[in-house]
Enzyme design. Structure first.
Site, PDB file in Angstrom:
ATOM      1  N   HIS A 194      -4.912   0.173   7.739  1.00 47.45           N
ATOM      2  CA  HIS A 194      -6.154  -0.511   7.420  1.00 47.45           C
ATOM      3  C   HIS A 194      -6.406  -1.557   8.488  1.00 47.45           C
ATOM      4  CE1 HIS A 194      -7.084   1.250   3.556  1.00 47.45           C
ATOM      5  NE2 HIS A 194      -5.870   1.007   3.092  1.00 47.45           N
ATOM      6  N   CYS A 251     -10.188   0.370  10.431  1.00 39.96           N
ATOM      7  CA  CYS A 251     -11.534  -0.177  10.406  1.00 39.96           C
ATOM      8  C   CYS A 251     -11.634  -1.392  11.314  1.00 39.96           C
ATOM      9  CB  CYS A 251     -11.925  -0.585   8.988  1.00 39.96           C
ATOM     10  SG  CYS A 251     -12.556   0.796   8.022  1.00 39.96           S
TER      11      CYS A 251
END
Length: 436
Positions: free
Chosen positions: A249, A299
């Site tokens: 992430h 991300c």
């Protein structure tokens, strides 16, 4: 080299790499002053014929305006006429320049003109013109398997060149893959289903590119930094490159050079800037002057890109899977994920980022999509493009192909993704390949 000639070589690079026999042509290029002995040595240091052909084409593109005609002449002198004519036609003339005295058209005999009543006027049927040779150009013939290694001269230690990085060590270098899948519930981050598919693909791909691959799974914040420190302390003197791949992430983080940060499975994030600093010339002397590649599947923030309208012929319809997920931290907590000490550390130790390339799966500030069944859009296309093009194209071209492929996909029929890179490489980079 004139731009039009450089474009011809680039357009037919695949044909040249496939069919050119450098062993026959090097002496002619040397005698005509096209190449120096050092350049010939660099070409001959490549183990395979394809590798030598690729290096020869790269070197040609860096030479002067008279190189292209001399190259065509050398091709004809070594009976590589098919390639010579293929390139000649790209220059707007399909006949060999070495025989200008031959007419391109031969008129057939014609009858005497039929005069009309007035002697100063006559009419006649123009003669038919017969081409000297067929209009279709010969296509380069594929080489037989036995010819792949024919004519390869003894190699010598390859020196770095002004055009491209030295990439012939065996193994070429270390490739560290950090694959974070299972996150602590207290981190408010979901498990990254499908990431193991990405990891397996990249592990196989970089082994095929002759890297020593090290895979680390589910690392916490401190362990990520420890692994980077361990890689930095290793002796890379025998290697030509280093690759770090992080599957995790991610979130926003603004730094002097490389934006973004990646999360440990316990929640806190490590700035990409700090990760790259471990391998810079100051902290890892044995990688000085060598390419250091960072591939980030995470991300860059919480924004979702809905794209914009273009004409139908510019887009190839492609939909993401029904199980597409984002590699992002919840937006509400993204701004609190970077500690003051980490930000200061990244800025305080930042030198000039030479020989570093950071490729992001998405534009800074936006989410990156991952199919829980097929893996992430970015890694899936990166693996495919490397498989198809690593033998002929440089890394910059490969990443541009990946950017285009990912830009054509839509998540849930609505959301888009645009990969990109921060490129501080000084030279072209060609991976080793079993097809090279």
């Amino acid at each position: 080299m004139e731009p039009k000639h450089r474009q011809i070589l680039q357009r037919h690079r695949r044909d040249l790499v496939t069919a050119l026999n450098p062993a026959d042509i090097c002496d002619g290029l040397l005698s005509k002053g096209v190449f120096t002995q050092d350049m010939i040595d660099e070409i001959q240091s490549k183990i395979t014929r394809r590798g030598q052909a690729r290096q020869l084409v790269i070197s040609l593109e860096m030479r002067g305006s008279q190189v292209f005609p001399a190259f065509l002449e050398c091709l004809r002198e070594t009976s590589q006429h098919d390639l010579a004519e293929l390139l000649q036609c790209g220059d707007g003339a399909c006949l060999p320049t070495s025989v200008p005295e031959q007419p391109s058209l031969i008129p057939l005999p014609v009858e005497n003109p039929k005069y009309t009543e007035k002697p100063d006027r006559f009419d006649f049927t123009p003669p038919r013109l017969v081409p000297l040779r067929p209009e279709s150009l010969p296509v380069p013939k594929p080489l037989s398997p036995s010819s792949e290694t024919q004519g390869v001269r003894p190699t010598r230690t390859r020196r770095d060149s002004i055009q491209c990085y030295k990439m012939d060590a065996s193994p070429c270098g270390i490739c560290l893959i950090i694959n974070n899948v299972d996150f602590d519930p207290a981190s408010d981050l979901k498990d990254r289903k499908g990431s193991n598919i990405d990891c397996d693909k990249l592990e196989k791909r970089f082994k095929a590119l002759n890297f020593e691959v090290i895979v680390k799974r589910n690392l916490k914040y401190k362990r990520i930094r420890q692994e980077m420190a361990f890689i930095a302390k290793r002796d890379h003197s025998a290697y030509d490159c280093c690759v770090v791949i992080i599957l995790s992430h991610g979130t926003e983080a603004n730094n002097n050079c490389f934006p973004g940060a990646v999360h440990g499975v316990d929640g806190p994030s490590v700035p990409v800037q700090l990760i790259t600093n471990y391998l810079n010339g100051q902290n890892c002397p044995s990688l000085q002057g060598k390419p250091k590649l960072f591939l980030i599947q995470a991300c860059g923030g919480g924004e979702k890109d809905t794209g914009f309208e273009v004409s139908p012929d510019e887009v190839e319809p492609s939909l993401g899977g029904i199980d597409d997920q984002m590699d992002a931290i919840p937006i509400s907590s993204s701004s609190d994920s970077l500690s003051t000490s980490d930000e200061f550390d990244a800025r305080a130790t930042l030198p000039t980022p030479s020989d570093i390339l950071v490729s992001y799966s998405t534009f800074p500030g936006y989410v990156s999509w991952r199919d829980t069944q097929a893996g992430s859009w970015y890694v899936e296309n990166l693996d495919r493009v490397l498989e198809e093009n690593a033998a002929t194209d440089d890394l910059g071209t490969i990443l541009m192909m990946v950017n285009h492929a990912v830009s054509q996909i839509s998540a849930k029929g609505l959301y888009k993704q645009m990969p990109g890179s921060f490129n501080f490489l000084r030279k072209l980079l060609y991976f080793q390949s079993s097809q090279s």
